[in-house]
Motif scaffolding. Structure first.
Motif, PDB file in Angstrom:
ATOM      1  N   LEU A 136      -3.557 -45.501  81.271  1.00 15.06           N
ATOM      2  CA  LEU A 136      -3.957 -46.601  80.393  1.00 15.06           C
ATOM      3  C   LEU A 136      -2.960 -46.801  79.254  1.00 15.06           C
ATOM      4  CD1 LEU A 136      -7.833 -46.130  80.227  1.00 15.06           C
ATOM      5  CD2 LEU A 136      -6.497 -47.655  81.710  1.00 15.06           C
ATOM      6  N   GLU A 137      -2.360 -45.712  78.768  1.00 11.03           N
ATOM      7  CA  GLU A 137      -1.320 -45.830  77.742  1.00 11.03           C
ATOM      8  C   GLU A 137      -0.146 -46.675  78.244  1.00 11.03           C
ATOM      9  OE1 GLU A 137      -0.142 -41.861  76.630  1.00 11.03           O
ATOM     10  OE2 GLU A 137      -2.100 -41.428  75.730  1.00 11.03           O
ATOM     11  N   ARG A 138       0.089 -46.634  79.545  1.00 10.17           N
ATOM     12  CA  ARG A 138       1.173 -47.416  80.156  1.00 10.17           C
ATOM     13  C   ARG A 138       0.699 -48.801  80.577  1.00 10.17           C
ATOM     14  NH1 ARG A 138       4.608 -43.157  83.810  1.00 10.17           N
ATOM     15  NH2 ARG A 138       5.152 -41.802  82.075  1.00 10.17           N
ATOM     16  N   LYS A 139      -0.539 -49.134  80.234  1.00  9.87           N
ATOM     17  CA  LYS A 139      -1.129 -50.444  80.571  1.00  9.87           C
ATOM     18  C   LYS A 139      -1.328 -50.621  82.071  1.00  9.87           C
ATOM     19  CE  LYS A 139      -0.830 -51.794  76.249  1.00  9.87           C
ATOM     20  NZ  LYS A 139      -1.657 -51.029  75.387  1.00  9.87           N
ATOM     21  N   TRP A 140      -1.512 -49.514  82.789  1.00 15.62           N
ATOM     22  CA  TRP A 140      -1.767 -49.569  84.220  1.00 15.62           C
ATOM     23  C   TRP A 140      -3.270 -49.569  84.470  1.00 15.62           C
ATOM     24  CZ3 TRP A 140       1.870 -44.953  85.636  1.00 15.62           C
ATOM     25  CH2 TRP A 140       3.196 -45.402  85.702  1.00 15.62           C
ATOM     26  N   ARG A 141      -3.718 -50.450  85.325  1.00 15.21           N
ATOM     27  CA  ARG A 141      -5.090 -50.394  85.823  1.00 15.21           C
ATOM     28  C   ARG A 141      -5.123 -49.352  86.943  1.00 15.21           C
ATOM     29  NH1 ARG A 141      -8.862 -54.516  85.184  1.00 15.21           N
ATOM     30  NH2 ARG A 141      -8.372 -55.767  83.353  1.00 15.21           N
ATOM     31  N   VAL A 142      -6.293 -48.753  87.153  1.00 18.80           N
ATOM     32  CA  VAL A 142      -6.409 -47.621  88.072  1.00 18.80           C
ATOM     33  C   VAL A 142      -7.630 -47.781  88.972  1.00 18.80           C
ATOM     34  CG1 VAL A 142      -6.620 -45.102  88.235  1.00 18.80           C
ATOM     35  CG2 VAL A 142      -5.419 -46.128  86.290  1.00 18.80           C
ATOM     36  N   VAL A 143      -7.473 -47.423  90.234  1.00 19.00           N
ATOM     37  CA  VAL A 143      -8.590 -47.247  91.153  1.00 19.00           C
ATOM     38  C   VAL A 143      -8.679 -45.759  91.437  1.00 19.00           C
ATOM     39  CG1 VAL A 143      -9.464 -47.612  93.488  1.00 19.00           C
ATOM     40  CG2 VAL A 143      -8.426 -49.501  92.254  1.00 19.00           C
ATOM     41  N   VAL A 144      -9.854 -45.178  91.238  1.00 19.81           N
ATOM     42  CA  VAL A 144     -10.100 -43.778  91.582  1.00 19.81           C
ATOM     43  C   VAL A 144     -10.970 -43.772  92.829  1.00 19.81           C
ATOM     44  CG1 VAL A 144     -11.075 -41.573  90.862  1.00 19.81           C
ATOM     45  CG2 VAL A 144      -9.971 -43.066  89.164  1.00 19.81           C
ATOM     46  N   GLN A 145     -10.432 -43.224  93.915  1.00 18.21           N
ATOM     47  CA  GLN A 145     -11.147 -43.183  95.191  1.00 18.21           C
ATOM     48  C   GLN A 145     -11.587 -41.753  95.481  1.00 18.21           C
ATOM     49  OE1 GLN A 145      -8.967 -44.811  98.511  1.00 18.21           O
ATOM     50  NE2 GLN A 145     -10.354 -43.877 100.004  1.00 18.21           N
ATOM     51  N   ALA A 146     -12.896 -41.589  95.630  1.00 14.91           N
ATOM     52  CA  ALA A 146     -13.474 -40.296  95.999  1.00 14.91           C
ATOM     53  C   ALA A 146     -13.967 -40.375  97.436  1.00 14.91           C
ATOM     54  CB  ALA A 146     -14.617 -39.935  95.054  1.00 14.91           C
TER      55      ALA A 146
ATOM     56  N   GLN B 167     -13.712 -55.722  88.875  1.00 20.23           N
ATOM     57  CA  GLN B 167     -12.421 -56.336  88.575  1.00 20.23           C
ATOM     58  C   GLN B 167     -12.120 -56.458  87.092  1.00 20.23           C
ATOM     59  OE1 GLN B 167     -14.819 -58.033  90.361  1.00 20.23           O
ATOM     60  NE2 GLN B 167     -15.259 -59.911  89.271  1.00 20.23           N
ATOM     61  N   ASP B 168     -13.115 -56.401  86.227  1.00 16.24           N
ATOM     62  CA  ASP B 168     -12.861 -56.573  84.797  1.00 16.24           C
ATOM     63  C   ASP B 168     -12.510 -55.275  84.076  1.00 16.24           C
ATOM     64  OD1 ASP B 168     -13.343 -59.289  84.966  1.00 16.24           O
ATOM     65  OD2 ASP B 168     -15.495 -59.055  84.594  1.00 16.24           O
ATOM     66  N   GLU B 169     -12.695 -54.155  84.709  1.00 21.74           N
ATOM     67  CA  GLU B 169     -12.476 -52.864  84.058  1.00 21.74           C
ATOM     68  C   GLU B 169     -11.096 -52.296  84.409  1.00 21.74           C
ATOM     69  OE1 GLU B 169     -14.345 -51.770  81.771  1.00 21.74           O
ATOM     70  OE2 GLU B 169     -16.077 -53.044  82.108  1.00 21.74           O
ATOM     71  N   PRO B 170     -10.483 -51.566  83.472  1.00 20.69           N
ATOM     72  CA  PRO B 170      -9.168 -50.975  83.751  1.00 20.69           C
ATOM     73  C   PRO B 170      -9.231 -49.796  84.725  1.00 20.69           C
ATOM     74  CG  PRO B 170      -9.889 -50.396  81.545  1.00 20.69           C
ATOM     75  CD  PRO B 170     -10.891 -51.377  82.084  1.00 20.69           C
ATOM     76  N   ILE B 171     -10.409 -49.185  84.869  1.00 26.09           N
ATOM     77  CA  ILE B 171     -10.596 -48.080  85.819  1.00 26.09           C
ATOM     78  C   ILE B 171     -11.782 -48.426  86.705  1.00 26.09           C
ATOM     79  CG2 ILE B 171     -11.130 -45.624  86.098  1.00 26.09           C
ATOM     80  CD1 ILE B 171      -9.972 -45.216  83.243  1.00 26.09           C
ATOM     81  N   TRP B 172     -11.566 -48.356  87.992  1.00 24.05           N
ATOM     82  CA  TRP B 172     -12.636 -48.631  88.947  1.00 24.05           C
ATOM     83  C   TRP B 172     -12.829 -47.414  89.834  1.00 24.05           C
ATOM     84  CZ3 TRP B 172     -12.501 -50.567  94.376  1.00 24.05           C
ATOM     85  CH2 TRP B 172     -13.763 -50.997  94.813  1.00 24.05           C
ATOM     86  N   LEU B 173     -14.067 -46.968  89.977  1.00 23.92           N
ATOM     87  CA  LEU B 173     -14.428 -45.805  90.794  1.00 23.92           C
ATOM     88  C   LEU B 173     -15.038 -46.286  92.107  1.00 23.92           C
ATOM     89  CD1 LEU B 173     -16.251 -43.781  87.983  1.00 23.92           C
ATOM     90  CD2 LEU B 173     -13.836 -43.678  88.609  1.00 23.92           C
ATOM     91  N   THR B 174     -14.599 -45.701  93.224  1.00 24.72           N
ATOM     92  CA  THR B 174     -15.050 -46.196  94.525  1.00 24.72           C
ATOM     93  C   THR B 174     -14.908 -45.139  95.610  1.00 24.72           C
ATOM     94  OG1 THR B 174     -14.767 -48.002  96.116  1.00 24.72           O
ATOM     95  CG2 THR B 174     -12.761 -47.099  95.119  1.00 24.72           C
ATOM     96  N   THR B 175     -15.481 -45.435  96.760  1.00 24.12           N
ATOM     97  CA  THR B 175     -15.239 -44.666  97.987  1.00 24.12           C
ATOM     98  C   THR B 175     -14.507 -45.534  99.001  1.00 24.12           C
ATOM     99  OG1 THR B 175     -17.363 -45.337  98.920  1.00 24.12           O
ATOM    100  CG2 THR B 175     -17.314 -43.241  97.711  1.00 24.12           C
ATOM    101  N   THR B 176     -14.198 -46.761  98.626  1.00 28.63           N
ATOM    102  CA  THR B 176     -13.604 -47.718  99.564  1.00 28.63           C
ATOM    103  C   THR B 176     -12.109 -47.913  99.312  1.00 28.63           C
ATOM    104  OG1 THR B 176     -13.953 -49.698  98.215  1.00 28.63           O
ATOM    105  CG2 THR B 176     -15.805 -48.949  99.594  1.00 28.63           C
ATOM    106  N   GLU B 177     -11.485 -48.712 100.155  1.00 28.00           N
ATOM    107  CA  GLU B 177     -10.054 -48.983 100.061  1.00 28.00           C
ATOM    108  C   GLU B 177      -9.731 -50.161  99.149  1.00 28.00           C
ATOM    109  OE1 GLU B 177      -8.896 -49.561 104.108  1.00 28.00           O
ATOM    110  OE2 GLU B 177      -9.123 -47.450 104.603  1.00 28.00           O
ATOM    111  N   GLY B 178     -10.733 -50.832  98.607  1.00 23.83           N
ATOM    112  CA  GLY B 178     -10.497 -52.038  97.829  1.00 23.83           C
ATOM    113  C   GLY B 178      -9.750 -51.811  96.525  1.00 23.83           C
TER     114      GLY B 178
END
Length: 148
Positions: free
Chosen positions: A26-36, A67-78
């Motif tokens: 987030l310090e680098r202004k990168w959005r992130v998807v966390v896939q579990a 889509q509005d959050e900088p970090i998204w948590l998921t189990t999918t490939e989206g």
């Protein structure tokens, strides 16, 4: 080609290491998807990110419309939030469109033989696909050092 960073967790569990890595993104202004690999882990990570620090808050969502959050948590490939970084935990398999990301982080438990075997297999497959892979380990003081 996507940079792939493998993080060998030996000094901290995932719920302590992940928030610090997310803060760096987030310090680098990168959005992130966390896939579990399971809905239960997504729920646990959701709870962790709400309470990981008294000083900061990691804005995130586990909602399918994240889509509005900088970090998204998921189990999918989206990738509904247009993330530049994909974080894979608990042996989650990289999506087929991994090239769409600037960087991927693969975090694995260094005390779990199955997790070690899975990380080794992912390393071999990603290297064979032409990705630039790097291995990071935790030093005694908890800082990450690049080892390969």
């Amino acid at each position: 080609m996507t940079e792939i960073f493998f993080y060998h967790l030996t000094r901290q569990p995932l719920d302590r290491a992940l928030p610090a890595l997310l803060e760096k993104c987030l310090e680098r202004k990168w959005r992130v998807v966390v896939q579990a690999s399971s809905a239960e882990r997504v729920s646990a990570l959701d709870d962790t990110l709400w309470t990981s620090s008294d000083e900061s808050f990691l804005a995130h969502s586990a909602d399918p419309d994240g889509q509005d959050e900088p970090i998204w948590l998921t189990t999918t490939e989206g990738n509904p939030n247009g993330a530049a970084v994909r974080v894979l935990v608990d042996g989650a398999e990289p999506p087929p469109d991994l090239e769409a990301y600037q960087r991927a982080l693969i975090l694995f438990d260094g005390h779990d033989p199955d997790a070690l075997d899975a990380a080794r297999a992912q390393w071999k497959a990603l290297k064979a696909a032409g990705h630039d892979c790097a291995y990071w380990k935790q030093a005694d003081d908890g800082r990450w050092t690049k080892a390969g």
